[in-house]
Design a protein around this motif. Sequence first.
Motif, PDB file in Angstrom:
ATOM      1  N   ALA A  84       0.826  -1.208   0.000  1.00  0.00           N
ATOM      2  CA  ALA A  84       0.000   0.000   0.000  1.00  0.00           C
ATOM      3  C   ALA A  84       0.859   1.256   0.000  1.00  0.00           C
ATOM      4  CB  ALA A  84      -0.919   0.000   1.219  1.00  0.00           C
ATOM      5  N   LEU A  85       1.943   1.240   0.790  1.00  0.00           N
ATOM      6  CA  LEU A  85       2.832   2.400   0.819  1.00  0.00           C
ATOM      7  C   LEU A  85       3.518   2.590  -0.523  1.00  0.00           C
ATOM      8  CD1 LEU A  85       4.447   1.988   4.349  1.00  0.00           C
ATOM      9  CD2 LEU A  85       2.709   3.628   3.644  1.00  0.00           C
ATOM     10  N   THR A  86       3.899   1.490  -1.151  1.00  0.00           N
ATOM     11  CA  THR A  86       4.545   1.576  -2.460  1.00  0.00           C
ATOM     12  C   THR A  86       3.598   2.172  -3.486  1.00  0.00           C
ATOM     13  OG1 THR A  86       5.882  -0.363  -1.940  1.00  0.00           O
ATOM     14  CG2 THR A  86       5.701   0.249  -4.258  1.00  0.00           C
ATOM     15  N   ALA A  87       2.329   1.773  -3.427  1.00  0.00           N
ATOM     16  CA  ALA A  87       1.359   2.292  -4.383  1.00  0.00           C
ATOM     17  C   ALA A  87       1.098   3.778  -4.169  1.00  0.00           C
ATOM     18  CB  ALA A  87       0.050   1.503  -4.270  1.00  0.00           C
ATOM     19  N   LYS A  88       1.227   4.238  -2.936  1.00  0.00           N
ATOM     20  CA  LYS A  88       1.004   5.655  -2.652  1.00  0.00           C
ATOM     21  C   LYS A  88       2.136   6.548  -3.147  1.00  0.00           C
ATOM     22  CE  LYS A  88      -2.923   5.972  -0.319  1.00  0.00           C
ATOM     23  NZ  LYS A  88      -4.016   6.875  -0.686  1.00  0.00           N
ATOM     24  N   LEU A  89       3.333   6.000  -3.290  1.00  0.00           N
ATOM     25  CA  LEU A  89       4.475   6.801  -3.734  1.00  0.00           C
ATOM     26  C   LEU A  89       4.378   7.004  -5.239  1.00  0.00           C
ATOM     27  CD1 LEU A  89       7.151   8.155  -2.936  1.00  0.00           C
ATOM     28  CD2 LEU A  89       8.283   5.989  -3.444  1.00  0.00           C
ATOM     29  N   ILE A  90       4.247   8.259  -5.669  1.00  0.00           N
ATOM     30  CA  ILE A  90       4.078   8.546  -7.091  1.00  0.00           C
ATOM     31  C   ILE A  90       5.284   9.260  -7.698  1.00  0.00           C
ATOM     32  CG2 ILE A  90       1.555   8.606  -6.975  1.00  0.00           C
ATOM     33  CD1 ILE A  90       1.693  11.629  -6.773  1.00  0.00           C
ATOM     34  N   HIS A  91       6.213   9.721  -6.875  1.00  0.00           N
ATOM     35  CA  HIS A  91       7.408  10.369  -7.417  1.00  0.00           C
ATOM     36  C   HIS A  91       8.562  10.161  -6.437  1.00  0.00           C
ATOM     37  CE1 HIS A  91       9.947  13.088  -9.654  1.00  0.00           C
ATOM     38  NE2 HIS A  91      10.150  13.820  -8.569  1.00  0.00           N
ATOM     39  N   ARG A  92       9.640   9.584  -6.931  1.00  0.00           N
ATOM     40  CA  ARG A  92      10.768   9.259  -6.057  1.00  0.00           C
ATOM     41  C   ARG A  92      12.072   9.717  -6.681  1.00  0.00           C
ATOM     42  NH1 ARG A  92      14.298   4.697  -5.267  1.00  0.00           N
ATOM     43  NH2 ARG A  92      14.926   4.572  -3.066  1.00  0.00           N
ATOM     44  N   VAL A  93      12.891  10.324  -5.889  1.00  0.00           N
ATOM     45  CA  VAL A  93      14.224  10.771  -6.317  1.00  0.00           C
ATOM     46  C   VAL A  93      15.258   9.925  -5.594  1.00  0.00           C
ATOM     47  CG1 VAL A  93      15.861  12.689  -6.352  1.00  0.00           C
ATOM     48  CG2 VAL A  93      13.420  13.118  -6.741  1.00  0.00           C
ATOM     49  N   LYS A  94      16.157   9.318  -6.350  1.00  0.00           N
ATOM     50  CA  LYS A  94      17.218   8.511  -5.746  1.00  0.00           C
ATOM     51  C   LYS A  94      18.331   9.424  -5.229  1.00  0.00           C
ATOM     52  CE  LYS A  94      16.485   4.394  -8.602  1.00  0.00           C
ATOM     53  NZ  LYS A  94      17.130   3.419  -9.524  1.00  0.00           N
ATOM     54  N   PRO A  95      18.872   9.106  -4.071  1.00  0.00           N
ATOM     55  CA  PRO A  95      19.945   9.952  -3.538  1.00  0.00           C
ATOM     56  C   PRO A  95      21.226   9.804  -4.355  1.00  0.00           C
ATOM     57  CG  PRO A  95      19.611   8.019  -2.163  1.00  0.00           C
ATOM     58  CD  PRO A  95      18.517   7.996  -3.171  1.00  0.00           C
ATOM     59  N   GLU A  96      21.946  10.900  -4.458  1.00  0.00           N
ATOM     60  CA  GLU A  96      23.248  10.875  -5.123  1.00  0.00           C
ATOM     61  C   GLU A  96      24.317  10.463  -4.107  1.00  0.00           C
ATOM     62  OE1 GLU A  96      24.092  14.569  -6.961  1.00  0.00           O
ATOM     63  OE2 GLU A  96      22.311  14.555  -8.257  1.00  0.00           O
ATOM     64  N   TYR A  97      25.141   9.549  -4.546  1.00  0.00           N
ATOM     65  CA  TYR A  97      26.178   9.064  -3.637  1.00  0.00           C
ATOM     66  C   TYR A  97      27.200  10.175  -3.412  1.00  0.00           C
ATOM     67  CZ  TYR A  97      27.958   4.868  -1.342  1.00  0.00           C
ATOM     68  OH  TYR A  97      28.306   3.922  -0.420  1.00  0.00           O
ATOM     69  N   PRO A  98      27.454  10.593  -2.169  1.00  0.00           N
ATOM     70  CA  PRO A  98      28.413  11.676  -1.926  1.00  0.00           C
ATOM     71  C   PRO A  98      29.818  11.304  -2.423  1.00  0.00           C
ATOM     72  CG  PRO A  98      27.084  11.259   0.016  1.00  0.00           C
ATOM     73  CD  PRO A  98      26.825  10.134  -0.933  1.00  0.00           C
ATOM     74  N   VAL A  99      30.491  12.272  -2.996  1.00  0.00           N
ATOM     75  CA  VAL A  99      31.848  12.034  -3.522  1.00  0.00           C
ATOM     76  C   VAL A  99      32.784  11.609  -2.389  1.00  0.00           C
ATOM     77  CG1 VAL A  99      33.813  13.109  -4.678  1.00  0.00           C
ATOM     78  CG2 VAL A  99      31.473  13.686  -5.384  1.00  0.00           C
ATOM     79  N   GLU A 100      32.644  12.275  -1.232  1.00  0.00           N
ATOM     80  CA  GLU A 100      33.512  11.936  -0.103  1.00  0.00           C
ATOM     81  C   GLU A 100      33.308  10.498   0.334  1.00  0.00           C
ATOM     82  OE1 GLU A 100      34.289  13.408   4.524  1.00  0.00           O
ATOM     83  OE2 GLU A 100      32.765  14.382   3.260  1.00  0.00           O
ATOM     84  N   ALA A 101      32.036  10.042   0.315  1.00  0.00           N
ATOM     85  CA  ALA A 101      31.757   8.660   0.707  1.00  0.00           C
ATOM     86  C   ALA A 101      32.345   7.678  -0.296  1.00  0.00           C
ATOM     87  CB  ALA A 101      30.252   8.456   0.841  1.00  0.00           C
ATOM     88  N   LYS A 102      32.304   8.026  -1.585  1.00  0.00           N
ATOM     89  CA  LYS A 102      32.883   7.140  -2.602  1.00  0.00           C
ATOM     90  C   LYS A 102      34.386   7.047  -2.443  1.00  0.00           C
ATOM     91  CE  LYS A 102      31.155   8.676  -6.502  1.00  0.00           C
ATOM     92  NZ  LYS A 102      30.951   8.779  -7.979  1.00  0.00           N
ATOM     93  N   GLU A 103      34.997   8.204  -2.204  1.00  0.00           N
ATOM     94  CA  GLU A 103      36.453   8.205  -2.074  1.00  0.00           C
ATOM     95  C   GLU A 103      36.918   7.395  -0.867  1.00  0.00           C
ATOM     96  OE1 GLU A 103      37.401  12.299  -1.909  1.00  0.00           O
ATOM     97  OE2 GLU A 103      37.226  12.643  -4.081  1.00  0.00           O
ATOM     98  N   LYS A 104      36.112   7.458   0.223  1.00  0.00           N
ATOM     99  CA  LYS A 104      36.497   6.746   1.438  1.00  0.00           C
ATOM    100  C   LYS A 104      35.919   5.336   1.494  1.00  0.00           C
ATOM    101  CE  LYS A 104      36.896  10.941   4.253  1.00  0.00           C
ATOM    102  NZ  LYS A 104      36.415  11.643   5.481  1.00  0.00           N
ATOM    103  N   GLY A 105      35.098   4.996   0.463  1.00  0.00           N
ATOM    104  CA  GLY A 105      34.493   3.673   0.455  1.00  0.00           C
ATOM    105  C   GLY A 105      33.464   3.468   1.543  1.00  0.00           C
ATOM    106  N   VAL A 106      32.743   4.538   1.901  1.00  0.00           N
ATOM    107  CA  VAL A 106      31.766   4.460   2.982  1.00  0.00           C
ATOM    108  C   VAL A 106      30.469   3.856   2.455  1.00  0.00           C
ATOM    109  CG1 VAL A 106      30.392   5.778   4.630  1.00  0.00           C
ATOM    110  CG2 VAL A 106      32.763   6.431   4.162  1.00  0.00           C
TER     111      VAL A 106
END
Length: 551
Positions: free
Chosen positions: A347-369
Amino acid sequence: MTTNLWLGNLFAYSVQVGAIVLTLTVAVRLFQLRNPKLLLMSWQVLLAVCLLLPLIQPYQPVPWQTSPSAALSGVRSEVHLSDPVHARPFKLVTLLPWLLVGGVVFRLAWLAMGVSRLRFYRRRAGFLDLWPETWKEMERHVGVFPKVCLSGDLAGPATTGLLHPIVLLPEGFLQMPLQLQRAIACHELWHVRRRDYLFALFEEVLAALLWFHPAIWWLLNRIRLHREQVVDHLVVETTNERKPYLEALIQFAIRHPKYESIVAPLFFKRHHLPQRAALILSEVAMSKSHVLVSIGVLSTVLLFTGTIAVKFFPIQSHSPDRRAPNVQANARPDDRGTISISVGEEALTAKLIHRVKPEYPVEAKEKGVEGQVQLQITIEENGEVGDIQVIGGNAVLVPAAIEAVRQWQYLPFLLDGKPVRVKATVTEDFSLEASGGTPSVRPTSNKPITVQTTPPIYKVGNGVTPPRVLSRVAPTYTQEARDAKVQGTIMLTLEISAQGVPQNIHVVQGLGMGLDISAVQAITQWRFAPATLNGEPVPVRINSEINFSLK
């Protein structure tokens, strides 16, 4: 339909009615229309249009965003809905519907008393078999022969009866001058022939239902006046006595200055006398072509005004949500006025009509977080994400998760047909793929999250020393906020760990325009000398303010 929508539609309908009634009033004055038949027909048609207006106009749907449905990941099945009665302070607008309904009940009760009183007068009235020749003469001319009674309770004549009309005359009728007898008899008999009592009763009911609208008062008053003018014209034609009839009206006004107002067509109403007298003394004649032109012009003007009023003050309706189930009212509020309802993830999935995926932070990628970010979000009545509270997660990943989730859009959650605020826990799982380090957000398990036992969170005081800022990072003023000249203070609550690291950051009062996210991003980079208790570092919860000023 919600209370606010109902009140908004009532306001829009009132404006529409007011606009077209005002337009006809001005048009009648400009064209100097005086023919009572034409005016009575015009006002009656306008009354019918006003009553049918909610049915003949298209309803404007309340705009909900209808973006394509997107997948929802990591949302727990436990949803908390704020009880509208407890979550919102009392407002005067909540009392307005009760005032409107109370006025209708009072007016209908008053009308019922008037009808009952008139029936009481009828039962007490005496019937006479032998009537003066003036009355019989008028019966032959008009062509109706109603039952006639003498009443000691009425100061003047009145006509009543739905199926079998009865004329009630005052006891002093037989002692009145013949001129006045003839005028009263002809007037009441024409009311009987026209069945005016039915219209009078219907108009009284409308006046009770729409008691709050001055345009309706004015419209009904015009109808009553022109009905009497039409009957005046018929009396003059029948008796061929213009001035004697007018003198009869004036004498009756002098003899009975406090003529009782009841639910029936009356021979005389004081505030109508000047207009009735002016029309009786003047000859009003309109050719057929003049009548047709007037009707055409009035119809065109009213159609144009009605179209404009409907366009700028439309009646709205909620579009039914058929794609997702609504919250069922099968729960009870707890002591704090919060309703807890278990809702399936589907039911919650059906209610969601627009979703934005988070961008992976550059600092987290560099540190492998990698790791999870848990957020508690509030879904407002319109489906937008409001407050966001950080439950847990790596400080480097939190801002990206907040920025993405804040842009999500849901269909409204309904409780008993009314939109309500919803609190849900969202868990985002950040991971780096083995090839190329590309960020992805993968669904978490559908199983409930197990809450681990955590050390207590202290408050400053009672032996707990406050944390001390060692280093801070200034927040960035977003260009959007700068262009809009937004200034103010963002209030946050956060926990300072025993290592002096901020976590579980919650925006208590925000400014929007990206400033909330900027404040969270900045404060996650602050470092503190931890609070202590008996010389040992302990985690504490504190309040913090971030000021944004263009100066």
